[in-house]
Design an enzyme around this catalytic site. Structure first.
Site, PDB file in Angstrom:
ATOM      1  N   LYS A  13      -9.698  13.108   8.671  1.00 32.31           N
ATOM      2  CA  LYS A  13      -9.187  12.664   9.960  1.00 32.31           C
ATOM      3  C   LYS A  13      -9.110  13.840  10.935  1.00 32.31           C
ATOM      4  O   LYS A  13      -8.996  14.996  10.520  1.00 32.31           O
ATOM      5  CB  LYS A  13      -7.777  12.086   9.796  1.00 32.31           C
ATOM      6  CG  LYS A  13      -7.681  10.781   9.043  1.00 32.31           C
ATOM      7  CD  LYS A  13      -6.230  10.354   8.912  1.00 32.31           C
ATOM      8  CE  LYS A  13      -6.101   9.041   8.177  1.00 32.31           C
ATOM      9  NZ  LYS A  13      -6.621   7.904   8.956  1.00 32.31           N
TER      10      LYS A  13
ATOM     11  N   LYS B 281       0.844  -1.202   0.000  1.00 31.64           N
ATOM     12  CA  LYS B 281       0.000   0.000   0.000  1.00 31.64           C
ATOM     13  C   LYS B 281       0.877   1.249   0.000  1.00 31.64           C
ATOM     14  O   LYS B 281       1.717   1.429   0.883  1.00 31.64           O
ATOM     15  CB  LYS B 281      -0.906   0.002   1.234  1.00 31.64           C
ATOM     16  CG  LYS B 281      -1.697   1.292   1.445  1.00 31.64           C
ATOM     17  CD  LYS B 281      -2.447   1.269   2.780  1.00 31.64           C
ATOM     18  CE  LYS B 281      -3.045   2.623   3.111  1.00 31.64           C
ATOM     19  NZ  LYS B 281      -3.698   2.628   4.442  1.00 31.64           N
TER      20      LYS B 281
ATOM     21  N   ASP C  78     -11.956   7.398   4.248  1.00 33.65           N
ATOM     22  CA  ASP C  78     -10.738   7.137   5.001  1.00 33.65           C
ATOM     23  C   ASP C  78     -10.396   5.644   5.021  1.00 33.65           C
ATOM     24  O   ASP C  78      -9.351   5.266   5.549  1.00 33.65           O
ATOM     25  CB  ASP C  78     -10.873   7.663   6.434  1.00 33.65           C
ATOM     26  CG  ASP C  78      -9.553   7.723   7.172  1.00 33.65           C
ATOM     27  OD1 ASP C  78      -8.501   7.811   6.495  1.00 33.65           O
ATOM     28  OD2 ASP C  78      -9.551   7.682   8.409  1.00 33.65           O
TER      29      ASP C  78
ATOM     30  N   GLU D  82      -9.364   3.994   2.500  1.00 35.52           N
ATOM     31  CA  GLU D  82      -8.898   4.089   1.117  1.00 35.52           C
ATOM     32  C   GLU D  82      -7.851   3.050   0.751  1.00 35.52           C
ATOM     33  O   GLU D  82      -7.693   2.706  -0.419  1.00 35.52           O
ATOM     34  CB  GLU D  82      -8.346   5.494   0.859  1.00 35.52           C
ATOM     35  CG  GLU D  82      -6.899   5.741   1.262  1.00 35.52           C
ATOM     36  CD  GLU D  82      -6.612   5.551   2.735  1.00 35.52           C
ATOM     37  OE1 GLU D  82      -5.482   5.139   3.068  1.00 35.52           O
ATOM     38  OE2 GLU D  82      -7.504   5.820   3.568  1.00 35.52           O
TER      39      GLU D  82
ATOM     40  N   ASP E 129       1.750   6.239   5.964  1.00 36.17           N
ATOM     41  CA  ASP E 129       0.719   5.353   5.412  1.00 36.17           C
ATOM     42  C   ASP E 129       1.191   4.642   4.147  1.00 36.17           C
ATOM     43  O   ASP E 129       0.457   3.841   3.582  1.00 36.17           O
ATOM     44  CB  ASP E 129      -0.567   6.142   5.132  1.00 36.17           C
ATOM     45  CG  ASP E 129      -1.808   5.281   5.278  1.00 36.17           C
ATOM     46  OD1 ASP E 129      -1.744   4.236   5.943  1.00 36.17           O
ATOM     47  OD2 ASP E 129      -2.853   5.645   4.704  1.00 36.17           O
TER      48      ASP E 129
ATOM     49  N   ARG F 298      -7.669  -0.132   1.210  1.00 32.98           N
ATOM     50  CA  ARG F 298      -8.246  -1.332   0.590  1.00 32.98           C
ATOM     51  C   ARG F 298      -8.735  -1.050  -0.835  1.00 32.98           C
ATOM     52  O   ARG F 298      -8.807  -1.962  -1.658  1.00 32.98           O
ATOM     53  CB  ARG F 298      -9.375  -1.877   1.465  1.00 32.98           C
ATOM     54  CG  ARG F 298     -10.571  -0.958   1.610  1.00 32.98           C
ATOM     55  CD  ARG F 298     -11.417  -1.270   2.831  1.00 32.98           C
ATOM     56  NE  ARG F 298     -10.762  -0.842   4.065  1.00 32.98           N
ATOM     57  CZ  ARG F 298     -11.283  -1.004   5.279  1.00 32.98           C
ATOM     58  NH1 ARG F 298     -12.468  -1.607   5.410  1.00 32.98           N
ATOM     59  NH2 ARG F 298     -10.649  -0.579   6.338  1.00 32.98           N
TER      60      ARG F 298
END
Length: 485
Positions: free
Chosen positions: A269, A257, A339, A341, A280, A343
């Site tokens: 967020k 990812k 949020d 996102e 992330d 996946r």
């Protein structure tokens, strides 16, 4: 960093002329085989209360009498395991980090050494000397340590040298992953990740492609595109191919990812600690790091790395809660929370992986806060319905001191993903959030053996020690090595 082994018995440690000597003591006493000056020093330190045979205790001695090493550190280990050895080495390195030692010898007395101890040593040294400086000119001077020698018995030397070579490659991969993840979002963009992949390809002979938005549109990755559409930063879909096995051997596929910054999109967020959302892309960073290690080690196995990379930003173009998008698989997805996102970009990459006819696919993602609640910051979450694949990944984590914990994937967990307006919703309720996220991904990985690693709790640390950990590069590298023929 130069790591090597050397045959040196306990009675010869006092004659070593290294800049520093770190002696890890296992058990509740110093072995009788130690040379006299070192044995006397330990006995006196224990008698004076300066040292004890208890985990976490260490003692620094400058210019120890009767010894050639200019600096000596004693560190107690709770057991003979690699994990306990790593903890002791880490404690012993504390007083040495800021000193001028260039050559360190590490010895373990009271227990034999295995290849696992080589992994432990390199990991401990790597953690101790790593220093992020790219955007911090005022950072302190880096450690001068350039060479680490592991003292061992003669019959241990060959195995340990092989283990050190493997561990050094993992260390290089971990360092790359940490460097990528620690860079701020305005530096570590999708384009930057693609540049790192292309550089690895040039260095190690990988085939690398970095697809832009137009190419991704042509492929048909509607779910990935929906996440990227709110950002001005160009997306990249990175494909790396390492050919170590026979041409027709089915590859292992690693999917990382690559959300280079995650605001949450329209489902914004909270502001507190949002800066940590630069991490992330920890899954993408770990895949790059693993490919760096694989390129150095050259195992006889084929590996494909897939990295969907983009930002998740709010704007007038951003996807909205309630929107329905069509994934590469043809399945439609109702986006109830923008949020969730990660996946959405992974599912298209998982579908893309089908074209490689893989022997196994492992996706790696900082996917859910729910996994942090479940497992804290110790184990990565492992999700798979394949018992053999689970066993291989768990064993790889144990071997690399980069552990995972298997989580459930019962069909009942998919109930919360039902939608009245699409084939599937992108989120369920709060209960079992890490599991429902994995169940979402499972829908797109039905045509091959698949596992998912949720590294939201292990890819970085917050607080005073804020920074990327480089996990799970060690786990992934050991797993790929275990698949070599």
């Amino acid at each position: 960093m130069d790591f090597r082994s050397q045959s040196i018995g306990p009675s010869g440690l006092g004659s070593l002329a290294a800049d520093a000597l770190l002696v890890v003591v296992v058990g509740d006493h110093a072995p009788d085989t130690l040379d006299a000056p070192l044995a006397a020093l330990i006995t006196d330190a224990v008698a004076q209360g300066d040292f004890a045979f208890k985990a976490g205790r260490s003692l620094y001695v400058h210019r120890p009498a009767g010894m050639k090493a200019g600096r000596l550190v004693l560190a107690a280990a709770s057991a003979a395991t690699p994990k306990a050895f790593k903890a002791a080495v880490s404690a012993g390195l504390g007083p040495l980090k800021a000193l001028g030692a260039k050559h360190l010898v590490v010895a373990c007395v009271g227990a034999p050494l295995t290849a696992g101890h080589a992994d432990a040593l390199v990991a401990a040294v790597g953690d101790a000397v790593y220093l992020y400086t790219h955007t911090k000119p005022s950072a302190p001077a880096p450690s001068k340590l350039a060479k680490v020698t592991l003292a061992c018995a003669r019959d241990e030397a060959a195995g340990l040298q092989k283990g050190l070579a493997r561990a050094a490659a993992v260390h290089a991969g971990v360092t790359l992953a940490r460097e990528c993840a620690n860079r701020p979002g305005n530096y570590a963009t999708p384009t930057y990740l693609a540049e790192q992949a292309l550089a690895l390809g040039k260095t190690f002979g990988f085939k690398v492609q970095a697809f832009d938005r137009k190419a991704v549109e042509k492929i048909g990755m509607g779910s990935f595109l929906s996440v990227a559409q709110g950002s001005d930063e160009p997306l990249r879909f990175i494909v790396m191919q390492y050919q170590g096995g026979a041409k027709n051997d089915a590859p292992v596929v690693l999917v990382g990812k690559g959300i280079t910054f995650d605001t949450g999109g329209i489902s914004l967020k909270p502001g507190g600690e949002m800066d940590e959302m630069k991490f992330d892309m920890g899954g993408a960073a770990s895949v790059l790091g693993a490919m760096r290690a694989i390129g150095q080690l050259k195992p006889k196995v084929n590996v494909v790395a897939l990295i969907p990379a983009c930002e998740n930003m709010p704007s007038g173009r951003a996807v909205k809660p309630g929107d329905v998008v069509t994934s590469l698989s043809g399945q439609t997805i109702e986006i109830l929370n923008t949020d969730a996102e990660g996946r959405l970009i992974l599912c298209d990459a998982l579908t893309y992986a089908e074209r490689f006819k893989p022997r196994a696919v492992v996706d790696i993602a900082t996917l859910t806060g729910a996994c942090v609640i479940a497992l804290g910051h110790v184990h990565s979450g492992l999700f798979t319905a394949d018992d053999t694949l689970a066993a291989d990944l768990l064993a790889a984590g144990d071997a690399g001191l980069d552990t995972a914990w298997r989580m459930p994937l019962d069909d009942e967990y998919a109930e919360g993903l039902k939608s009245n307006f699409a084939d599937v919703a992108n989120v369920g309720g709060r209960p079992g959030g890490a599991i429902t996220a994995a169940m979402f991904l499972k829908r797109f990985a039905a045509k091959y053996r698949w596992a998912h690693l949720d590294i939201a709790g292990t890819a970085w640390k917050g607080g005073a020690a804020k920074g990327a950990t480089g996990r799970p590069v060690a786990l992934l590298t050991h797993f790929v090595l275990s698949q070599a023929r």
